[in-house]
Scaffold this motif. Structure first.
Motif, PDB file in Angstrom:
ATOM      1  N   ILE A 172      13.324   3.671  -6.347  1.00  0.00           N
ATOM      2  CA  ILE A 172      12.954   4.242  -7.638  1.00  0.00           C
ATOM      3  C   ILE A 172      11.543   4.829  -7.547  1.00  0.00           C
ATOM      4  O   ILE A 172      10.684   4.305  -6.826  1.00  0.00           O
ATOM      5  CB  ILE A 172      13.020   3.180  -8.758  1.00  0.00           C
ATOM      6  N   LYS A 173      11.327   5.922  -8.252  1.00  0.00           N
ATOM      7  CA  LYS A 173      10.021   6.578  -8.281  1.00  0.00           C
ATOM      8  C   LYS A 173       9.569   6.704  -9.729  1.00  0.00           C
ATOM      9  O   LYS A 173      10.272   7.264 -10.556  1.00  0.00           O
ATOM     10  CB  LYS A 173      10.118   7.971  -7.653  1.00  0.00           C
ATOM     11  N   LEU A 174       8.397   6.164 -10.063  1.00  0.00           N
ATOM     12  CA  LEU A 174       7.870   6.235 -11.410  1.00  0.00           C
ATOM     13  C   LEU A 174       6.546   6.985 -11.424  1.00  0.00           C
ATOM     14  O   LEU A 174       5.788   6.911 -10.471  1.00  0.00           O
ATOM     15  CB  LEU A 174       7.663   4.829 -11.987  1.00  0.00           C
ATOM     16  N   ASN A 202      13.016   5.591   7.744  1.00  0.00           N
ATOM     17  CA  ASN A 202      13.878   6.365   8.637  1.00  0.00           C
ATOM     18  C   ASN A 202      14.106   7.785   8.127  1.00  0.00           C
ATOM     19  O   ASN A 202      14.499   8.673   8.886  1.00  0.00           O
ATOM     20  CB  ASN A 202      15.228   5.667   8.821  1.00  0.00           C
ATOM     21  N   ARG A 203      13.855   7.986   6.820  1.00  0.00           N
ATOM     22  CA  ARG A 203      13.982   9.324   6.218  1.00  0.00           C
ATOM     23  C   ARG A 203      12.678  10.121   6.359  1.00  0.00           C
ATOM     24  O   ARG A 203      12.581  11.228   5.850  1.00  0.00           O
ATOM     25  CB  ARG A 203      14.338   9.212   4.735  1.00  0.00           C
ATOM     26  N   GLY A 204      11.680   9.563   7.016  1.00  0.00           N
ATOM     27  CA  GLY A 204      10.456  10.305   7.272  1.00  0.00           C
ATOM     28  C   GLY A 204       9.255   9.915   6.440  1.00  0.00           C
ATOM     29  O   GLY A 204       8.196  10.532   6.547  1.00  0.00           O
ATOM     30  N   PHE A 205       9.388   8.887   5.620  1.00  0.00           N
ATOM     31  CA  PHE A 205       8.281   8.455   4.774  1.00  0.00           C
ATOM     32  C   PHE A 205       7.408   7.442   5.517  1.00  0.00           C
ATOM     33  O   PHE A 205       7.924   6.556   6.197  1.00  0.00           O
ATOM     34  CB  PHE A 205       8.805   7.812   3.490  1.00  0.00           C
ATOM     35  N   ILE A 242       4.630   6.747   0.550  1.00  0.00           N
ATOM     36  CA  ILE A 242       5.283   5.832  -0.388  1.00  0.00           C
ATOM     37  C   ILE A 242       4.327   5.480  -1.528  1.00  0.00           C
ATOM     38  O   ILE A 242       4.715   5.456  -2.698  1.00  0.00           O
ATOM     39  CB  ILE A 242       5.760   4.555   0.338  1.00  0.00           C
ATOM     40  N   LYS A 243       3.067   5.241  -1.171  1.00  0.00           N
ATOM     41  CA  LYS A 243       2.059   4.917  -2.182  1.00  0.00           C
ATOM     42  C   LYS A 243       1.767   6.128  -3.062  1.00  0.00           C
ATOM     43  O   LYS A 243       1.662   6.011  -4.294  1.00  0.00           O
ATOM     44  CB  LYS A 243       0.778   4.442  -1.502  1.00  0.00           C
ATOM     45  N   LYS A 244       1.628   7.298  -2.451  1.00  0.00           N
ATOM     46  CA  LYS A 244       1.300   8.520  -3.192  1.00  0.00           C
ATOM     47  C   LYS A 244       2.357   8.838  -4.240  1.00  0.00           C
ATOM     48  O   LYS A 244       2.043   9.190  -5.380  1.00  0.00           O
ATOM     49  CB  LYS A 244       1.159   9.693  -2.228  1.00  0.00           C
TER      50      LYS A 244
END
Length: 200
Positions: free
Chosen positions: A198-200, A142-145, A150-152
């Protein structure tokens, strides 16, 4: 392989206010104790990108991007660590120190940290697309992703449970702690990030 002493990177962080570095790329306005703006790492209309001078880091509540001045320059300028340090040193008006070659042991340790982080990222991404991450997945879409974004950006979902400290319980504790994914509390190890994107 070479690396900079931690004292130099700490000096950069002390000399360069987080706001000064980030505001060169992001329009920020102060609300309460923090500064807010639209995240430079994903498209959004409502600002969810928070900059905390007191804590010394930025955090996006939309995509989970998180870091300090070094990681910010690396990502926004598409630079490696060494180039980002050189750019920040120039901004701060200080000379780069001589760098020492890494030992074989240091290289092996760093490779183990990368492996743990990569494995954790895969776990978090799988959880985002599982029933337990359904609410988080709907939120970020909903935030545009989309799925490719998401994968990138390797975005995942950290559940309420201590999944990382459990999954990596057979690995030497010091290595897992060094990644920052797990902390030690009164009752043992626990996941640092829980019930959040979370983003790693």
């Amino acid at each position: 392989m070479k690396k900079y002493d931690n004292s130099f990177t700490d000096e950069l962080r002390n000399r360069l206010p987080l706001y000064d570095v980030i505001s060169r790329r992001v329009s920020l306005s102060k609300k309460g104790q923090n500064y807010w703006g639209c995240c430079p790492f994903h498209n959004e209309k409502t600002p969810s990108f928070s900059v905390s001078e007191e804590k010394g880091y930025y955090h996006c509540f939309g995509c989970g991007a998180h870091g300090d001045i070094i990681s910010f320059v690396m990502q926004t300028e598409n630079m490696d660590f060494k180039s980002a340090i050189a750019k920040l040193a120039e901004m701060a008006g200080i000379k780069l120190p001589e760098i020492k070659p890494k030992t074989k042991q240091q290289q092996e340790l760093e490779e183990s940290y990368i492996k743990i982080s990569d494995d954790a990222a895969k776990i978090y991404q799988d959880l985002l697309y599982s029933p337990i991450g359904q609410t988080a997945l709907e939120y970020i879409k909903n935030r545009g992703f989309n799925d490719d974004m998401i994968k990138k950006y390797r975005i995942g979902y950290a559940p309420k449970s201590n999944i990382i400290s459990s999954k990596f319980s057979t690995i030497k504790r010091d290595k897992v702690l060094a990644t920052g994914l797990v902390k030690v509390g009164e009752f043992g190890c626990y996941d640092f990030c829980r019930d959040n994107l979370i983003k790693l």
